[in-house]
Motif scaffolding. Structure first.
Motif, PDB file in Angstrom:
ATOM      1  N   ASN A 265       0.835  -1.198   0.000  1.00  0.00           N
ATOM      2  CA  ASN A 265       0.000   0.000   0.000  1.00  0.00           C
ATOM      3  C   ASN A 265       0.872   1.251   0.000  1.00  0.00           C
ATOM      4  OD1 ASN A 265      -1.758   2.136   0.605  1.00  0.00           O
ATOM      5  ND2 ASN A 265      -3.067   0.845   1.885  1.00  0.00           N
ATOM      6  N   LYS A 266       0.800   2.018  -1.064  1.00  0.00           N
ATOM      7  CA  LYS A 266       1.618   3.228  -1.174  1.00  0.00           C
ATOM      8  C   LYS A 266       1.216   4.277  -0.140  1.00  0.00           C
ATOM      9  CE  LYS A 266       3.883   5.544  -5.032  1.00  0.00           C
ATOM     10  NZ  LYS A 266       3.816   5.858  -6.481  1.00  0.00           N
ATOM     11  N   ASP A 267      -0.061   4.316   0.232  1.00  0.00           N
ATOM     12  CA  ASP A 267      -0.524   5.280   1.227  1.00  0.00           C
ATOM     13  C   ASP A 267       0.055   4.996   2.611  1.00  0.00           C
ATOM     14  OD1 ASP A 267      -2.051   6.690  -0.605  1.00  0.00           O
ATOM     15  OD2 ASP A 267      -3.847   5.492  -0.236  1.00  0.00           O
ATOM     16  N   LEU A 268       0.514   3.746   2.822  1.00  0.00           N
ATOM     17  CA  LEU A 268       1.103   3.358   4.106  1.00  0.00           C
ATOM     18  C   LEU A 268       2.604   3.137   3.988  1.00  0.00           C
ATOM     19  CD1 LEU A 268      -1.626   0.888   5.478  1.00  0.00           C
ATOM     20  CD2 LEU A 268      -1.264   3.283   6.109  1.00  0.00           C
ATOM     21  N   ALA A 269       3.219   3.742   2.969  1.00  0.00           N
ATOM     22  CA  ALA A 269       4.673   3.649   2.759  1.00  0.00           C
ATOM     23  C   ALA A 269       5.119   2.199   2.570  1.00  0.00           C
ATOM     24  CB  ALA A 269       5.436   4.316   3.893  1.00  0.00           C
ATOM     25  N   GLY A 270       4.314   1.455   1.791  1.00  0.00           N
ATOM     26  CA  GLY A 270       4.646   0.065   1.521  1.00  0.00           C
ATOM     27  C   GLY A 270       5.816  -0.075   0.560  1.00  0.00           C
ATOM     28  N   GLY A 271       6.211  -1.334   0.325  1.00  0.00           N
ATOM     29  CA  GLY A 271       7.337  -1.621  -0.558  1.00  0.00           C
ATOM     30  C   GLY A 271       8.483  -2.256   0.192  1.00  0.00           C
ATOM     31  N   ALA A 272       9.345  -2.928  -0.563  1.00  0.00           N
ATOM     32  CA  ALA A 272      10.468  -3.652   0.044  1.00  0.00           C
ATOM     33  C   ALA A 272      11.480  -2.711   0.688  1.00  0.00           C
ATOM     34  CB  ALA A 272      11.157  -4.518  -1.006  1.00  0.00           C
ATOM     35  N   LEU A 273      11.687  -1.535   0.113  1.00  0.00           N
ATOM     36  CA  LEU A 273      12.766  -0.661   0.567  1.00  0.00           C
ATOM     37  C   LEU A 273      12.608  -0.270   2.029  1.00  0.00           C
ATOM     38  CD1 LEU A 273      15.340   0.735  -0.601  1.00  0.00           C
ATOM     39  CD2 LEU A 273      13.946   2.799  -0.803  1.00  0.00           C
ATOM     40  N   LEU A 274      11.417   0.215   2.413  1.00  0.00           N
ATOM     41  CA  LEU A 274      11.226   0.645   3.795  1.00  0.00           C
ATOM     42  C   LEU A 274      10.927  -0.523   4.723  1.00  0.00           C
ATOM     43  CD1 LEU A 274       9.368   4.069   3.909  1.00  0.00           C
ATOM     44  CD2 LEU A 274      11.794   3.567   3.842  1.00  0.00           C
ATOM     45  N   ASP A 275      10.333  -1.593   4.190  1.00  0.00           N
ATOM     46  CA  ASP A 275       9.983  -2.709   5.055  1.00  0.00           C
ATOM     47  C   ASP A 275      11.191  -3.553   5.435  1.00  0.00           C
ATOM     48  OD1 ASP A 275       7.876  -4.296   6.398  1.00  0.00           O
ATOM     49  OD2 ASP A 275       8.561  -5.854   5.028  1.00  0.00           O
ATOM     50  N   ILE A 276      12.029  -3.893   4.444  1.00  0.00           N
ATOM     51  CA  ILE A 276      13.183  -4.751   4.716  1.00  0.00           C
ATOM     52  C   ILE A 276      14.504  -4.119   4.286  1.00  0.00           C
ATOM     53  CG2 ILE A 276      11.868  -6.899   4.653  1.00  0.00           C
ATOM     54  CD1 ILE A 276      12.763  -7.302   1.783  1.00  0.00           C
ATOM     55  N   GLY A 277      14.437  -3.159   3.368  1.00  0.00           N
ATOM     56  CA  GLY A 277      15.662  -2.553   2.850  1.00  0.00           C
ATOM     57  C   GLY A 277      16.453  -1.792   3.882  1.00  0.00           C
ATOM     58  N   GLY A 278      15.761  -1.284   4.898  1.00  0.00           N
ATOM     59  CA  GLY A 278      16.465  -0.581   5.958  1.00  0.00           C
ATOM     60  C   GLY A 278      17.455  -1.482   6.675  1.00  0.00           C
ATOM     61  N   TYR A 279      17.072  -2.742   6.892  1.00  0.00           N
ATOM     62  CA  TYR A 279      17.984  -3.692   7.543  1.00  0.00           C
ATOM     63  C   TYR A 279      19.240  -3.896   6.717  1.00  0.00           C
ATOM     64  CZ  TYR A 279      14.779  -5.288  11.207  1.00  0.00           C
ATOM     65  OH  TYR A 279      13.980  -5.356  12.316  1.00  0.00           O
ATOM     66  N   ALA A 280      19.049  -4.132   5.418  1.00  0.00           N
ATOM     67  CA  ALA A 280      20.193  -4.368   4.539  1.00  0.00           C
ATOM     68  C   ALA A 280      21.090  -3.133   4.476  1.00  0.00           C
ATOM     69  CB  ALA A 280      19.712  -4.749   3.138  1.00  0.00           C
ATOM     70  N   THR A 281      20.475  -1.963   4.381  1.00  0.00           N
ATOM     71  CA  THR A 281      21.243  -0.724   4.305  1.00  0.00           C
ATOM     72  C   THR A 281      21.958  -0.436   5.617  1.00  0.00           C
ATOM     73  OG1 THR A 281      19.561   0.103   2.763  1.00  0.00           O
ATOM     74  CG2 THR A 281      21.118   1.707   3.631  1.00  0.00           C
ATOM     75  N   ALA A 282      21.305  -0.713   6.730  1.00  0.00           N
ATOM     76  CA  ALA A 282      21.939  -0.518   8.042  1.00  0.00           C
ATOM     77  C   ALA A 282      23.137  -1.448   8.200  1.00  0.00           C
ATOM     78  CB  ALA A 282      20.929  -0.756   9.159  1.00  0.00           C
ATOM     79  N   PHE A 283      22.993  -2.687   7.727  1.00  0.00           N
ATOM     80  CA  PHE A 283      24.125  -3.622   7.766  1.00  0.00           C
ATOM     81  C   PHE A 283      25.289  -3.059   6.951  1.00  0.00           C
ATOM     82  CE2 PHE A 283      26.673  -6.998   5.965  1.00  0.00           C
ATOM     83  CZ  PHE A 283      26.892  -7.857   7.031  1.00  0.00           C
ATOM     84  N   ALA A 284      25.002  -2.643   5.732  1.00  0.00           N
ATOM     85  CA  ALA A 284      26.061  -2.132   4.857  1.00  0.00           C
ATOM     86  C   ALA A 284      26.739  -0.905   5.461  1.00  0.00           C
ATOM     87  CB  ALA A 284      25.480  -1.798   3.487  1.00  0.00           C
ATOM     88  N   ARG A 285      25.935   0.059   5.922  1.00  0.00           N
ATOM     89  CA  ARG A 285      26.510   1.294   6.444  1.00  0.00           C
ATOM     90  C   ARG A 285      27.356   1.041   7.694  1.00  0.00           C
ATOM     91  NH1 ARG A 285      29.323   4.398   7.627  1.00  0.00           N
ATOM     92  NH2 ARG A 285      29.131   6.630   8.052  1.00  0.00           N
ATOM     93  N   THR A 286      26.988   0.053   8.489  1.00  0.00           N
ATOM     94  CA  THR A 286      27.735  -0.277   9.700  1.00  0.00           C
ATOM     95  C   THR A 286      29.199  -0.595   9.393  1.00  0.00           C
ATOM     96  OG1 THR A 286      25.774  -1.090  10.875  1.00  0.00           O
ATOM     97  CG2 THR A 286      27.891  -1.941  11.611  1.00  0.00           C
ATOM     98  N   PHE A 287      29.446  -1.182   8.225  1.00  0.00           N
ATOM     99  CA  PHE A 287      30.801  -1.649   7.906  1.00  0.00           C
ATOM    100  C   PHE A 287      31.510  -0.807   6.847  1.00  0.00           C
ATOM    101  CE2 PHE A 287      28.512  -5.351   9.570  1.00  0.00           C
ATOM    102  CZ  PHE A 287      29.302  -5.575  10.692  1.00  0.00           C
TER     103      PHE A 287
END
Length: 326
Positions: free
Chosen positions: A166-188
């Motif tokens: 749901n776009k009205d609820l900020a849906g999509g892979a990026l905000l739902d799971i992509g934050g984890y992947a990006t946080a992992f990458a940025r950590t290192f």
């Protein structure tokens, strides 16, 4: 460490797990809010919570509350964080802490002005294993970090009406799971990426279904990331350096990492590093949050969240995908 009066907003699945962690670490939960009175009463009873609110603002304004925990859909985070900080409360918010960088920068500045702790609920920031891995890298055991590879794929049921799509609820892979992947990458990484390349496949509702993302910083360190919401992938991260590489499975709550040392192109040996307990992931979050408040310092976690939020915003800008409230 003193007991704190936590006020919880939301009673979804992650709130159930956090309530158990709060009862374990803090010994009790002071209050909870949910607009659904039946769910609220059931949650409060099962988690032994003292006070119930059907109005989140009333909970935030309760003078007995020390810390606000937010476990609502993404679109409500910004509003509740602002209200809580303005009411003098520390805030622990589930990811994604805000839906865009503009919102994040505002609440980050507000927390600094108020002298309050604001933290995002990425478990990997708090798992003991990551402390050990960062020390190992800092000691030069895998040499100079060159490349981070990270995957995260969920297999969500096909349901265009679900919040994940749901776009009205900020849906999509990026905000739902992509934050984890990006946080992992940025950590290192040694610094924030200043180059990003990306491509995306959209779901029929207009949110991102899957994507590939490449990042690079001024030290020429690279990140290669793959995200998907309709195809399962292992939650796997690899940090590669000039003397070896580290493989981490199930990285959001990882308890083990395999380090392979490659001193030259012809020989290698491995060891396994272990720390922590995956079942206690949210207990580590609670312990760290309360320690941050005691010390008046968050160990740089909000700065990491700043970088992650800005990376996600930049990626969405390249896709041309904006939410109605952006």
């Amino acid at each position: 460490m003193r007991k704190y009066n936590w006020g919880m907003i939301g009673t979804g699945w992650i709130a159930h797990e956090m309530a158990d962690a709060l009862n374990t670490v803090n010994g009790e939960i002071y209050a909870v809010a949910d607009i659904n009175q039946e769910k609220l009463a059931e949650f409060a009873s099962s988690k032994h919570i003292q006070k119930q609110y059907t109005d989140a603002t009333a909970l935030i304004n309760d003078p007995q509350v020390d810390i606000i925990y937010i476990a609502t859909p993404h679109t409500y985070h910004y509003e509740y964080i602002k209200k809580a900080l303005n009411a003098g409360k520390h805030v622990f918010c589930e990811k994604a802490i805000t839906v865009n960088a503009r919102q994040f920068d505002e609440v980050q500045q507000l927390a600094a002005e108020k002298g309050l702790i604001l933290t995002e609920g990425f478990t990997l920031y708090h798992m003991p294993l990551f402390t050990k891995i960062k020390k190992l890298i800092k000691a030069g055991k895998i040499g100079e970090t060159k490349l981070v590879q990270v995957n995260f794929g969920s297999l969500k049921d096909y349901d265009p009406s679900n919040r994940f799509f749901n776009k009205d609820l900020a849906g999509g892979a990026l905000l739902d799971i992509g934050g984890y992947a990006t946080a992992f990458a940025r950590t290192f990484l040694s610094s924030q990426p200043n180059v990003s390349l990306t491509t995306v496949k959209f779901f029929e509702t207009g949110v991102d279904e899957q994507s590939g993302i490449i990042l690079k910083n001024s030290q020429e360190q690279l990140v290669v990331m793959a995200l998907s919401m309709r195809a399962k992938q292992p939650k796997r991260g690899v940090i590669s350096g000039t003397k070896g590489y580290i493989e981490i499975e199930n990285y959001p709550r990882a308890t083990a990492a395999k380090i392979t040392y490659t001193a030259d192109a012809h020989s290698q040996h491995s060891e396994v590093l272990t720390a922590g307990n995956a079942d206690e992931a949210l207990c580590y979050e609670v312990e760290d949050m309360q320690r941050y408040i005691e010390s008046g310092h968050d160990d740089g976690q909000l700065s990491l969240s700043h970088d992650v939020t800005h990376i996600l915003d930049n990626v969405r800008t390249q896709w041309g995908m904006r939410y109605p409230f952006d």
